[in-house]
Design a protein around this motif. Structure first.
Motif, PDB file in Angstrom:
ATOM      1  N   PHE A 106       0.832  -1.194   0.000  1.00 25.90           N
ATOM      2  CA  PHE A 106       0.000   0.000   0.000  1.00 25.90           C
ATOM      3  C   PHE A 106       0.875   1.255   0.000  1.00 25.90           C
ATOM      4  O   PHE A 106       1.885   1.314   0.725  1.00 25.90           O
ATOM      5  N   PRO A 107       0.501   2.265  -0.792  1.00 24.13           N
ATOM      6  CA  PRO A 107       1.324   3.478  -0.875  1.00 24.13           C
ATOM      7  C   PRO A 107       1.622   4.112   0.474  1.00 24.13           C
ATOM      8  O   PRO A 107       2.725   4.626   0.689  1.00 24.13           O
ATOM      9  N   ASP A 108       0.668   4.072   1.411  1.00 23.85           N
ATOM     10  CA  ASP A 108       0.904   4.716   2.706  1.00 23.85           C
ATOM     11  C   ASP A 108       2.004   4.005   3.486  1.00 23.85           C
ATOM     12  O   ASP A 108       2.819   4.659   4.163  1.00 23.85           O
ATOM     13  N   LEU A 109       2.064   2.670   3.407  1.00 20.84           N
ATOM     14  CA  LEU A 109       3.137   1.954   4.098  1.00 20.84           C
ATOM     15  C   LEU A 109       4.471   2.159   3.388  1.00 20.84           C
ATOM     16  O   LEU A 109       5.516   2.310   4.039  1.00 20.84           O
ATOM     17  N   LEU A 110       4.459   2.178   2.060  1.00 20.93           N
ATOM     18  CA  LEU A 110       5.692   2.488   1.326  1.00 20.93           C
ATOM     19  C   LEU A 110       6.243   3.848   1.773  1.00 20.93           C
ATOM     20  O   LEU A 110       7.443   4.000   2.021  1.00 20.93           O
ATOM     21  N   SER A 111       5.350   4.831   1.899  1.00 19.39           N
ATOM     22  CA  SER A 111       5.771   6.162   2.343  1.00 19.39           C
ATOM     23  C   SER A 111       6.252   6.135   3.782  1.00 19.39           C
ATOM     24  O   SER A 111       7.238   6.798   4.131  1.00 19.39           O
ATOM     25  N   ALA A 112       5.579   5.349   4.628  1.00 17.58           N
ATOM     26  CA  ALA A 112       5.963   5.282   6.040  1.00 17.58           C
ATOM     27  C   ALA A 112       7.352   4.664   6.200  1.00 17.58           C
ATOM     28  O   ALA A 112       8.141   5.102   7.052  1.00 17.58           O
ATOM     29  N   VAL A 113       7.658   3.657   5.394  1.00 14.88           N
ATOM     30  CA  VAL A 113       9.000   3.059   5.446  1.00 14.88           C
ATOM     31  C   VAL A 113      10.045   4.076   5.005  1.00 14.88           C
ATOM     32  O   VAL A 113      11.099   4.224   5.641  1.00 14.88           O
ATOM     33  N   ALA A 114       9.756   4.798   3.923  1.00 16.68           N
ATOM     34  CA  ALA A 114      10.696   5.820   3.452  1.00 16.68           C
ATOM     35  C   ALA A 114      10.882   6.919   4.501  1.00 16.68           C
ATOM     36  O   ALA A 114      12.007   7.377   4.752  1.00 16.68           O
ATOM     37  N   GLU A 115       9.783   7.320   5.136  1.00  9.83           N
ATOM     38  CA  GLU A 115       9.863   8.331   6.198  1.00  9.83           C
ATOM     39  C   GLU A 115      10.719   7.819   7.364  1.00  9.83           C
ATOM     40  O   GLU A 115      11.507   8.580   7.951  1.00  9.83           O
ATOM     41  N   HIS A 116      10.545   6.561   7.704  1.00 12.14           N
ATOM     42  CA  HIS A 116      11.315   5.953   8.791  1.00 12.14           C
ATOM     43  C   HIS A 116      12.812   5.989   8.486  1.00 12.14           C
ATOM     44  O   HIS A 116      13.638   6.338   9.343  1.00 12.14           O
TER      45      HIS A 116
END
Length: 401
Positions: A78-88
């Motif tokens: 899901f795009p939101d988890l992809l973004s959350a990993v990148a943010e992390h």
């Protein structure tokens, strides 16, 4: 029935799970957990927590199910988890990633490792260098890929490699240098000197670095230093991690791979034909977890460090020589002061002698090197404080063999 041919044989053989008669045998984790259940012993063998993760993350999964997030996720995640990993990665390490091209969600770190090795190994002449002792899936996946496993021993009690041995192990045949840091099963955290040497050797021999960083937030004297942050490393490094250890949600099996887009896409090309995607409602929940405040991540490390210290005190009181872990769930001891000369036999007797289960370190090494680890045992500290205290008391009162 005649012996069944197939890749399963080399996979089982690689993990040391092929019996002389050609049948497969259970993993040491399954065997020792069953022994704990049958004897009522406290299970400090298998590395899974006995407490649930943070309530906001669990509630987010419930909410996702209620909202109908119950069908296939997109192949990359899901795009939101992809973004959350990148943010992390940016928040903790200063690593900049394109979430749509340089992040891939997997069914835990184990699938990520399998897909990565299957994607990158190209011929039976390829070699994969690992630090030994090693998580058992490494040997199994390397064998399944058809490559040769090249172990570099870690030395008791600090469990750091000899740099000359490491340099000798990495050659032009090396396709992958696989680094687990913090390290399972020893609990060691590799020195900067070791990490720099891995990067130097990868460049010299044009190898890819694959890192297993599932214990990244369980470094006791942090912060964790990913290899991908070292000079010259990012361009040839795939970093693997997961939610299981950080959030005490090992059963959710949600992990990720990050790195250069061409390497991540190669892993996706294989991963999509393994599981395709994992559990959809867990993905938005893990995105919530990755965005928790800094205080949560600091508490994860400090609480595990306190548990490791409690366990270590009990193990020393019982008479073991104890290695001081730098991170992860695990503490390794030498049982030789208690008369042990075979860790496997010692661990099978331990439930009856002390009511506690551990894992022999010989389960994590190649046959040629088992004598170097003959009396070493791994215990897991990822349990409730009262369980660790009871285990320490039982071990201190251990009956004589």
């Amino acid at each position: 029935m005649h012996q069944l041919p197939g890749a399963w044989q080399r996979t089982a053989r690689g993990a040391g799970l092929l019996a002389p008669d050609g049948s497969s045998v259970p993993t040491i984790f399954a065997e020792m957990s069953a022994l704990a259940a049958s004897t009522g012993a406290l299970n400090l063998g298998q590395g899974f927590p006995d407490e649930d993760g943070p309530e906001p993350v669990i509630e987010a999964a419930r909410d996702a199910i209620a909202r109908g997030v119950n069908q296939y996720a997109p192949g990359r995640g899901f795009p939101d988890l992809l973004s959350a990993v990148a943010e992390h990665q940016r928040r903790f390490y200063g690593i900049e990633l394109d979430p749509q091209r340089e992040v891939l969600i997997t069914v835990g770190a184990t699938e990520a490792l399998a897909a990565t090795l299957l994607a990158l190994v190209d011929s039976p002449d390829d070699e994969v260098v690992v630090f030994e002792p090693y998580y058992d899936s490494y040997a199994a996946c390397v064998a399944l890929s058809g490559a040769k496993l090249v172990p570099v021993p870690l030395r008791w009690p600090a469990f750091q490699p000899d740099l000359e041995q490491l340099a000798s192990a990495v050659t032009d045949r090396t396709r992958v240098i696989l680094v687990n840091d913090p390290h399972n099963p020893t609990g060691s955290v590799f020195s900067r000197e070791v990490l720099d040497e891995v990067v130097r050797l990868a460049h010299r021999h044009d190898a890819i670095i694959v890192t297993d960083e599932v214990y990244e937030h369980l470094v006791f004297n942090g912060p964790h230093v990913p290899i991908a942050t070292l000079p010259g490393a990012a361009e040839r490094t795939l970093s693997i991690s997961s939610a299981g250890k950080t959030f005490s949600l090992t059963g959710w099996k949600t992990g990720w791979v990050t790195g250069p887009s061409e390497l991540v896409s190669a892993v996706l090309a294989v991963k999509q034909f393994l599981t395709y995607v994992g559990g959809s409602p867990f993905q938005p929940a893990i995105a919530v977890g990755l965005r928790l405040p800094d205080a949560f991540f600091a508490s994860v490390a400090s609480e595990m460090a306190a548990k490791a210290a409690l366990l270590g005190t009990g193990l020393r009181a019982a008479g073991f020589d104890v290695s001081s872990p730098g991170g992860s769930y695990f503490t390794v001891v030498d049982a030789a002061p208690l008369g042990a000369d075979d860790a496997d036999a010692f661990c099978r007797e331990l439930p009856a002698r002390a009511g506690v289960v551990g894992i022999p370190l010989t389960a994590f090494v190649s046959p040629a090197h088992r004598d170097q680890y003959a009396t070493l045992v791994r215990f897991a500290a990822c349990k409730k404080v009262e369980v660790l205290a009871e285990a320490a008391q039982r071990l201190a009162g251990m009956t004589v063999a």
